[in-house]
Design an enzyme around this catalytic site. Structure first.
Site, short mmCIF file in Angstrom:
data_model
loop_
_atom_site.label_atom_id
_atom_site.label_comp_id
_atom_site.label_asym_id
_atom_site.label_seq_id
_atom_site.Cartn_x
_atom_site.Cartn_y
_atom_site.Cartn_z
N LYS A 177 46.92 23.16 -38.98
CA LYS A 177 47.91 22.62 -37.87
C LYS A 177 49.27 23.07 -38.09
CE LYS A 177 44.40 19.34 -36.68
NZ LYS A 177 43.79 18.46 -37.09
N SER A 184 44.75 11.16 -34.83
CA SER A 184 44.82 12.26 -34.18
C SER A 184 44.95 12.37 -32.54
CB SER A 184 43.68 13.39 -34.47
OG SER A 184 42.46 12.66 -34.54
N HIS A 198 47.36 15.69 -39.40
CA HIS A 198 48.38 15.63 -38.50
C HIS A 198 49.71 15.27 -38.91
CE1 HIS A 198 46.47 16.69 -34.68
NE2 HIS A 198 45.52 16.29 -35.14
C1 LIG Z 1 42.19 18.40 -37.19
C2 LIG Z 1 41.85 17.56 -38.09
C3 LIG Z 1 40.92 17.91 -39.17
C4 LIG Z 1 40.32 19.18 -39.32
O1 LIG Z 1 41.00 20.10 -39.94
P1 LIG Z 1 40.75 21.59 -39.56
O2 LIG Z 1 41.58 22.54 -40.66
O3 LIG Z 1 41.07 22.11 -38.16
O4 LIG Z 1 39.20 21.78 -39.98
C5 LIG Z 1 40.36 16.90 -40.37
N1 LIG Z 1 41.12 15.80 -40.27
C6 LIG Z 1 42.04 15.18 -39.10
C7 LIG Z 1 42.69 13.65 -39.09
C8 LIG Z 1 42.24 16.15 -38.09
O5 LIG Z 1 43.13 15.82 -37.17
#
Ligand SMILES: *Cc1c(COP(=O)(O)O)cnc(C)c1O
Length: 408
Positions: A254, A195, A223
């Site tokens: 996302k 990320s 992602h």
């Molecule tokens: C953003 C993210 C999460 C968390 O996801 P949310 O739905 O925002 O709680 C988990 N793992 C990774 C790699 C992320 O980038």
């Protein structure tokens, strides 16, 4: 739409809470303290942030779905049909037909037998790691750059935890050689797309090594879902390894642009999590509007490939522009492109100066990234126009030179 706010907040002092003043002062001294940026428009390519219209290079709204009319319409219709909330946890009476349907849809999307939807990606990682690794004889082996929610899932598990240097397959193998014999369950966990750096996990090597030690592979594609592979199905699909990876994690927060997370896996894993996953058992389920939003997003992913193509064209163009100017974009291979500055104050200054130029790219500093790797992180979306990208690149060039980050 108006949202009422309280005119005057009451002020109370507690001697037991004095430590907070100290902690906050420490953050201010090291330049780490920050005020929240306020988004005053929907999340989109040009957003109103802190009262200013800026080209927004900071959201995870990869495909522009946060404002897609079909998603908004589905959310409205589901609210009318099923109410604003379930007022129950999934295992009590918080599972509506629409929750079940989304789980079937997500399993198909990921090419697995079944899926479980949880409140967030964060909750999903915790749910899976904690419930699968429930004994001191279990081991969890994790890439050093994995997401915080994977780390926290490990902390809540009973497993012994080991961390390998980023994508270092020799280290992964040697950890397994030492610790796999005698372990009850062995799990290797990795982000699919990292990320902060936007690079991709070496899944073919991980799957091969895992096979030799009978280790479970869990890939967190937060992602990558909606971004990588055919129709955005994620990194396992990208590598053609879907059937070799037992646990696929995705987020609905996302590219899908709603809220939530899911694990796509076997039918038995679904049955297991329905009985063991603490966020599933003890925290309430999504409102139908969120679930319906996700359904509409999947329709778009499966039918409208133009968005995904625009996303990648834009990302490649923007990355090449930064590299040509002489910026260090690290190991990025995806629409996440870091601009590595290597200093907290300089990264903050760059963010501020770019904002004045009408560009929003968030600086990310220690402890979120290692010291010396302080950066601006940019995320390009399918909805940025060529003009947006050219304007942003020109601003990066101007400010990069002004701050002495670029020398030409
Ligand atoms: C953003 C993210 C999460 C968390 O996801 P949310 O739905 O925002 O709680 C988990 N793992 C990774 C790699 C992320 O980038």
């Amino acid at each position: 739409m108006t949202i009422k706010t309280t005119p005057e907040a009451p002020v109370h002092k507690f001697s037991s809470m004095k430590f907070l003043t100290q902690e906050l002062d420490d953050l201010k001294k090291t330049g780490q303290f920050r005020n929240l940026k306020i988004l005053e428009s929907p999340q989109q390519a040009v957003s109103l942030i802190n009262g200013r219209e800026v080209i927004n290079l900071t959201s995870n709204n990869y495909l522009g779905l946060a404002t897609h009319p079909a998603l908004i319409e589905n959310a409205r219709a589901a609210t009318s049909a099923f109410g604003v909330g379930t007022a129950a946890v999934r295992s009590i009476i918080g599972t509506q037909k629409i929750h079940q349907n989304l789980e079937k849809r997500l399993a198909l999307f990921k090419g697995t037998e079944a899926a479980v939807v949880l409140q967030s990606g964060f909750a999903t990682n915790i749910a899976v790691v904690q419930s699968v690794l429930s004994d001191e004889q279990d081991i969890l082996i994790s890439d050093e750059l994995n997401h915080a929610s994977i780390i926290d899932g490990g902390r809540l598990s009973k497993a012994k935890r080991f961390i390998y240097p980023h994508k270092n397959m020799q280290a992964l193998e040697s950890l397994l050689k030492t610790h796999a014999p005698g372990a009850r369950r062995r799990m290797i966990v990795t982000d699919g797309v990292f990320s902060m750096d936007g690079d991709v996990a070496p899944l073919p090597e991980i799957v091969e090594i895992a096979g030799r030690f009978d280790a479970i592979v869990m890939v967190d594609d937060a992602h990558a879902s909606g971004v990588m592979g055919p129709q955005g199905r994620g990194t396992p699909a990208y590598f053609g390894l879907t059937d070799r990876i037992p646990i696929h994690i995705g987020t609905l927060s996302k590219a899908i642009a709603a809220m939530g997370g899911y694990v796509a896996s076997t039918q038995e894993m679904q049955d297991f999590l329905f009985h063991k996953a603490r966020p599933f058992l003890f925290s309430s389920s999504h409102p139908a509007s969120v679930i319906a939003t996700c359904m509409a997003a999947l329709d778009i992913l499966e039918t409208d490939s133009a968005r995904l193509h625009r996303l990648w064209d834009n990302a490649r163009h923007f990355k090449a522009g930064l590299v040509n100017m002489g910026f260090n974009t690290g190991a990025s291979e995806t629409p996440i492109t870091p601009v590595i500055i290597g200093d907290t104050r300089l990264a903050r200054a760059m963010e501020e100066r770019l904002f004045e130029e009408g560009i929003f790219a968030l600086s990310i500093t220690y402890p979120t990234v290692a010291k010396g790797k302080e950066r601006l992180r940019t995320i390009i979306t399918s909805e940025h126009s060529n003009q947006h990208l050219e304007t942003a690149l020109a601003a990066f060039h101007k400010i990069g030179r002004l701050l002495g980050i670029l020398n030409k």
